[in-house]
Write a protein that holds these residues in place. Sequence first.
Motif, PDB file in Angstrom:
ATOM      1  N   VAL A 171     -31.686 -58.774  75.719  1.00  0.00           N
ATOM      2  CA  VAL A 171     -31.991 -60.009  74.990  1.00  0.00           C
ATOM      3  C   VAL A 171     -31.975 -61.185  75.963  1.00  0.00           C
ATOM      4  CG1 VAL A 171     -31.417 -61.452  73.012  1.00  0.00           C
ATOM      5  CG2 VAL A 171     -30.913 -58.995  72.954  1.00  0.00           C
ATOM      6  N   GLU A 172     -33.150 -61.651  76.292  1.00  0.00           N
ATOM      7  CA  GLU A 172     -33.317 -62.724  77.273  1.00  0.00           C
ATOM      8  C   GLU A 172     -32.625 -64.003  76.804  1.00  0.00           C
ATOM      9  OE1 GLU A 172     -34.363 -63.524  80.986  1.00  0.00           O
ATOM     10  OE2 GLU A 172     -35.175 -61.730  80.022  1.00  0.00           O
ATOM     11  N   GLY A 173     -31.709 -64.515  77.630  1.00  0.00           N
ATOM     12  CA  GLY A 173     -31.028 -65.769  77.331  1.00  0.00           C
ATOM     13  C   GLY A 173     -29.798 -65.638  76.460  1.00  0.00           C
ATOM     14  N   ASN A 188     -21.637 -63.437  72.757  1.00  0.00           N
ATOM     15  CA  ASN A 188     -21.316 -63.501  71.331  1.00  0.00           C
ATOM     16  C   ASN A 188     -22.457 -63.950  70.431  1.00  0.00           C
ATOM     17  OD1 ASN A 188     -18.492 -62.769  71.653  1.00  0.00           O
ATOM     18  ND2 ASN A 188     -18.206 -64.784  72.582  1.00  0.00           N
ATOM     19  N   ASP A 189     -23.677 -63.985  70.948  1.00  0.00           N
ATOM     20  CA  ASP A 189     -24.772 -64.485  70.110  1.00  0.00           C
ATOM     21  C   ASP A 189     -25.979 -63.560  70.058  1.00  0.00           C
ATOM     22  OD1 ASP A 189     -25.642 -64.866  72.700  1.00  0.00           O
ATOM     23  OD2 ASP A 189     -26.186 -66.977  72.454  1.00  0.00           O
ATOM     24  N   ASN A 222     -33.861 -62.614  66.833  1.00  0.00           N
ATOM     25  CA  ASN A 222     -34.660 -61.771  65.936  1.00  0.00           C
ATOM     26  C   ASN A 222     -34.834 -60.353  66.470  1.00  0.00           C
ATOM     27  OD1 ASN A 222     -35.053 -63.829  64.074  1.00  0.00           O
ATOM     28  ND2 ASN A 222     -36.931 -64.552  65.059  1.00  0.00           N
ATOM     29  N   GLN A 223     -34.894 -60.210  67.807  1.00  0.00           N
ATOM     30  CA  GLN A 223     -35.108 -58.889  68.393  1.00  0.00           C
ATOM     31  C   GLN A 223     -33.999 -57.918  68.023  1.00  0.00           C
ATOM     32  OE1 GLN A 223     -34.980 -61.974  70.013  1.00  0.00           O
ATOM     33  NE2 GLN A 223     -35.366 -61.514  72.175  1.00  0.00           N
ATOM     34  N   TYR A 224     -32.812 -58.445  67.789  1.00  0.00           N
ATOM     35  CA  TYR A 224     -31.655 -57.594  67.513  1.00  0.00           C
ATOM     36  C   TYR A 224     -31.891 -56.735  66.265  1.00  0.00           C
ATOM     37  CZ  TYR A 224     -26.931 -56.360  65.930  1.00  0.00           C
ATOM     38  OH  TYR A 224     -25.828 -55.689  65.466  1.00  0.00           O
ATOM     39  N   LEU A 225     -32.144 -57.372  65.137  1.00  0.00           N
ATOM     40  CA  LEU A 225     -32.366 -56.618  63.905  1.00  0.00           C
ATOM     41  C   LEU A 225     -33.629 -55.778  63.978  1.00  0.00           C
ATOM     42  CD1 LEU A 225     -31.408 -58.725  60.744  1.00  0.00           C
ATOM     43  CD2 LEU A 225     -30.493 -56.524  61.474  1.00  0.00           C
ATOM     44  N   ASP A 226     -34.670 -56.331  64.591  1.00  0.00           N
ATOM     45  CA  ASP A 226     -35.931 -55.593  64.712  1.00  0.00           C
ATOM     46  C   ASP A 226     -35.730 -54.287  65.474  1.00  0.00           C
ATOM     47  OD1 ASP A 226     -37.203 -57.633  63.361  1.00  0.00           O
ATOM     48  OD2 ASP A 226     -38.042 -58.575  65.167  1.00  0.00           O
TER      49      ASP A 226
END
Length: 287
Positions: free
Chosen positions: A259-261, A265-266, A271-275
């Motif tokens: 996850v870029e950036g 803890n975030d 959006n990529q996380y759930l996708d």
Amino acid sequence: MNGLSFSELCGLFCCPPFPSRIAAKLAFLPPEPSYKLNADESGSKFSIEFNDKAEWQYSDREKDNIEVFYTRTSRGNRIACMYVRCSASSRFTILFSHGNAVDLGQMSSFYVGLGSRINCNIFSYDYSGYGPSNGKPSEKNLYADIEAAWQCLRTRYGISPENIILYGQSIGTVPTVDLASKYEVGAVILHSPLMSGMRVAFPNTRRTWFFDAFPSIDKVPSVQSPVLVIHGTEDEVIDFSHGLAIYDKCPRAVEPLWVEGAGHNDVELFNQYLDRLKQFVTVELVN
């Protein structure tokens, strides 16, 4: 994770057994409990009572789908367990080992939201010394804690290993990798994993010393289940290099999520996380 004092650094090089204690001190930060378990008149059934620290976001209807109880570990500690029924049609149940400085009360709203979005039920537990679980947090207790949770999921709920997804976040990846190296399961998710305690405390460490703590990097080659690794590229607690190294060592790693950036803890806010989780659970693991 905090820096080390001069005396601890001296202990590191003069008395080799000290580093595991140093790593444990850096890793375990049990919060003030955000909930308690109340027993009924028989003393055999429990209900959960949140306090303000839990920040529960749902109604009593969702709370009715949460079952809580205690189980005993092989090391004699009584740990709190939580089963969140998110979907009647779900094939998979996630055995979730949460991160540091949180307990089940603080994670419960996240579990309800995550499970409902990716169509999975979620089983979780509080480590020894977290929430109302007794004992003290330690590396050995971590392994005993997840083993007890695993046995509950298998016997109390009768869930087969191929329908269990082991999910570890941060310090929770340590017991997750340990368990996954012993049992083949439906899948494994490693969210912000660490290679070992020494490699976190001393980033230039290139090998696993005999006194190191949490040596996940040496256990992941034994994991025979599909593994999804998730890590933020700007993680300020466990450097991104840890996720890359763990991914490289997994025999059955699937396409990772970098996850870029994102920091430590975030990641869940992107959006990529759930996708990526939806794709993994509902498409890749089913086909």
